[in-house]
Structures are given as structure tokens and as C-alpha cells.
Design a protein around this motif. Sequence first.
Motif, mmCIF file in Angstrom:
data_model
loop_
_atom_site.group_PDB
_atom_site.id
_atom_site.type_symbol
_atom_site.label_atom_id
_atom_site.label_comp_id
_atom_site.label_asym_id
_atom_site.label_seq_id
_atom_site.Cartn_x
_atom_site.Cartn_y
_atom_site.Cartn_z
ATOM 1 N N LYS A 1 44.008 27.933 40.264
ATOM 2 C CA LYS A 1 44.000 28.850 39.302
ATOM 3 C C LYS A 1 43.186 29.968 39.472
ATOM 4 C CE LYS A 1 43.115 28.444 34.526
ATOM 5 N NZ LYS A 1 44.396 29.053 33.981
ATOM 6 N N GLU A 2 42.280 30.077 40.186
ATOM 7 C CA GLU A 2 41.523 31.396 40.295
ATOM 8 C C GLU A 2 42.295 32.187 41.311
ATOM 9 O OE1 GLU A 2 38.926 34.241 40.589
ATOM 10 O OE2 GLU A 2 39.160 32.809 39.009
ATOM 11 N N GLN A 3 42.844 31.484 42.360
ATOM 12 C CA GLN A 3 43.901 32.276 43.167
ATOM 13 C C GLN A 3 44.776 33.052 42.379
ATOM 14 O OE1 GLN A 3 46.313 29.839 45.668
ATOM 15 N NE2 GLN A 3 46.866 31.667 47.059
ATOM 16 N N GLU A 4 45.704 32.328 41.481
ATOM 17 C CA GLU A 4 46.431 33.085 40.596
ATOM 18 C C GLU A 4 46.143 34.278 39.834
ATOM 19 O OE1 GLU A 4 48.253 29.696 38.092
ATOM 20 O OE2 GLU A 4 48.868 28.635 40.048
ATOM 21 N N LEU B 1 45.509 36.908 42.213
ATOM 22 C CA LEU B 1 46.759 37.715 42.792
ATOM 23 C C LEU B 1 47.168 38.662 41.630
ATOM 24 C CD1 LEU B 1 48.676 34.793 44.286
ATOM 25 C CD2 LEU B 1 47.701 36.763 45.456
ATOM 26 N N LYS B 2 46.744 38.386 40.427
ATOM 27 C CA LYS B 2 47.269 39.399 39.354
ATOM 28 C C LYS B 2 46.649 40.735 39.381
ATOM 29 C CE LYS B 2 48.587 35.551 36.134
ATOM 30 N NZ LYS B 2 47.682 34.933 35.117
ATOM 31 N N VAL B 3 45.538 40.738 40.095
ATOM 32 C CA VAL B 3 44.841 42.027 40.038
ATOM 33 C C VAL B 3 44.769 42.698 41.492
ATOM 34 C CG1 VAL B 3 43.467 41.451 37.956
ATOM 35 C CG2 VAL B 3 42.473 40.893 40.070
ATOM 36 N N TYR B 4 44.996 41.637 42.366
ATOM 37 C CA TYR B 4 44.750 42.245 43.646
ATOM 38 C C TYR B 4 45.974 43.377 44.257
ATOM 39 C CZ TYR B 4 40.935 39.356 45.669
ATOM 40 O OH TYR B 4 39.607 38.702 45.847
ATOM 41 N N HIS B 5 45.687 44.333 44.745
ATOM 42 C CA HIS B 5 46.669 45.035 45.577
ATOM 43 C C HIS B 5 47.344 44.380 46.549
ATOM 44 C CE1 HIS B 5 48.404 48.298 48.301
ATOM 45 N NE2 HIS B 5 48.211 49.019 47.213
ATOM 46 N N ASP B 6 48.551 44.656 46.910
ATOM 47 C CA ASP B 6 49.425 43.998 47.870
ATOM 48 C C ASP B 6 48.709 43.782 49.196
ATOM 49 O OD1 ASP B 6 51.338 43.508 46.125
ATOM 50 O OD2 ASP B 6 52.745 45.053 46.789
ATOM 51 N N ALA B 7 48.109 44.968 49.311
ATOM 52 C CA ALA B 7 47.194 44.761 50.946
ATOM 53 C C ALA B 7 46.279 43.686 50.742
ATOM 54 C CB ALA B 7 46.668 46.306 50.998
ATOM 55 N N LEU B 8 45.799 43.235 49.828
ATOM 56 C CA LEU B 8 44.688 42.182 49.896
ATOM 57 C C LEU B 8 45.293 40.817 49.660
ATOM 58 C CD1 LEU B 8 41.774 43.764 47.381
ATOM 59 C CD2 LEU B 8 41.890 43.789 50.153
ATOM 60 N N LYS B 9 46.517 40.908 49.090
ATOM 61 C CA LYS B 9 47.061 39.607 48.826
ATOM 62 C C LYS B 9 47.409 38.619 50.193
ATOM 63 C CE LYS B 9 49.283 40.887 44.651
ATOM 64 N NZ LYS B 9 50.625 41.112 44.080
ATOM 65 N N VAL B 10 47.627 39.415 51.337
ATOM 66 C CA VAL B 10 47.733 38.672 52.594
ATOM 67 C C VAL B 10 46.553 38.072 53.092
ATOM 68 C CG1 VAL B 10 49.736 40.331 53.207
ATOM 69 C CG2 VAL B 10 47.368 40.659 54.266
ATOM 70 N N PHE B 11 45.510 38.348 52.627
ATOM 71 C CA PHE B 11 44.003 37.669 53.083
ATOM 72 C C PHE B 11 43.984 36.054 52.260
ATOM 73 C CE2 PHE B 11 43.520 41.991 54.325
ATOM 74 C CZ PHE B 11 42.978 42.125 55.589
ATOM 75 N N MET B 12 44.842 35.822 51.360
ATOM 76 C CA MET B 12 45.005 34.460 50.708
ATOM 77 C C MET B 12 45.479 33.663 51.608
ATOM 78 S SD MET B 12 43.657 34.895 47.672
ATOM 79 C CE MET B 12 43.452 35.937 46.076
ATOM 80 N N PHE B 13 44.677 32.369 51.839
ATOM 81 C CA PHE B 13 45.249 31.084 52.654
ATOM 82 C C PHE B 13 45.419 29.946 51.984
ATOM 83 C CE2 PHE B 13 45.657 27.992 55.781
ATOM 84 C CZ PHE B 13 46.400 28.682 56.626
#
Length: 174
Positions: free
Chosen positions: A66-69, A72-84
Motif C-alpha cells: 500500500k505504501e509502495q502504491e 509510485l503516485k508521487v515519485y518521478h519516473d527516475a525514482l520508480k526503478v528503485f522499487m523492488f
Amino acid sequence: MAATRPQRAKRNPKHNAIYYCSLGEDKEGFDIKYINSFKGRGVFSCRRFQKGDFLIEYRGEVISRKEQENRLKVYHDALKVFMFDFRFNGQQLCVDAAREDGSLGRLVNDDAVNPNSKMKVTGVDGRPHLCLFALKDIGPGEEITYNYGDSDRPWRSKVFIFSSIENVRNCHKL
């Protein structure tokens, strides 16, 4: 006849991972190098590693799905790739390594075709840690890579690859 020094027993890779995870530090034997403007930085070996060796932990904040979701709504695309994303003890969790913290794991690049390491979830004191282990022997100077697993990464697109090759050709014509 010369006396030989007994060989020091090699630490079990899983125990090695647990040791470094509990310290919250990266082990020695790696260097960060700038690759190019698209790929950015990468992690390179400064020594030999054997197949199966623990290499690096992918550190960051362990968060719920839930926190990941929400992030992901507020992160810039460049930061989303750091989610595992991963599963641990029946729960869907995520390590958010978007914050620059000096750790090496967040800089290990994707290789969907020929990776030299694999991510494994390792429990340490009841908490999950994402650890990279060598899939094959790795020599000095080799970039450490693993397969991110997602097939829709933009850098894997054939259109992007052909476009990049054409850009390289055009640069050489200048």
C-alpha cells in the motif's frame, strides 16, 4: 620442506550475507563507475568472486504494498526503478532504495540476457534483506548485473535499442 600455512576456511555465502546485512555495510571489493548518460553509474568488481558468493545487499526502506502504491503516485519516473517487490513470510513487500544513501546495491544495473548475479531474499533476525549472489565466477573489472525481472523496462525496448544505435552512428558522422 617448507611449512605450509593452513588455508583459512571460506565463510558460507549465506552467513557472509547475514554478517554484512547485520552491519548495514557493503563489503570491500567493488567500485562505482560512471557508464554513460543513459545507464548512469554501475557497480564493478575489483577482485575475483566465485559462483555462489554473496556480493551486495540491495538496501533501502522496507515498505508495504500500500505504501509502495502511494509513493509510485508521487515519485518521478527516475525514482520508480528503485522499487523492488518481493514476498517474505507470506507478505508482499517492497524495498524502496530511491534515497541516495551511499550503498552499492541500488546502483547495480539490469541485464535480462546475461546477468552475473541473482537477487535472493534472506532473513536476518526476522527481517527481510535483498542479497545479490554470484551466478558465475566474476573477475576484476566486470560490471555486477542482475535481471530485474520486469519485461516492460524502457531500456529493453527494441525501438529504444535501434534508436540508440542510430544516435551513436550519427554522432560518429559529426
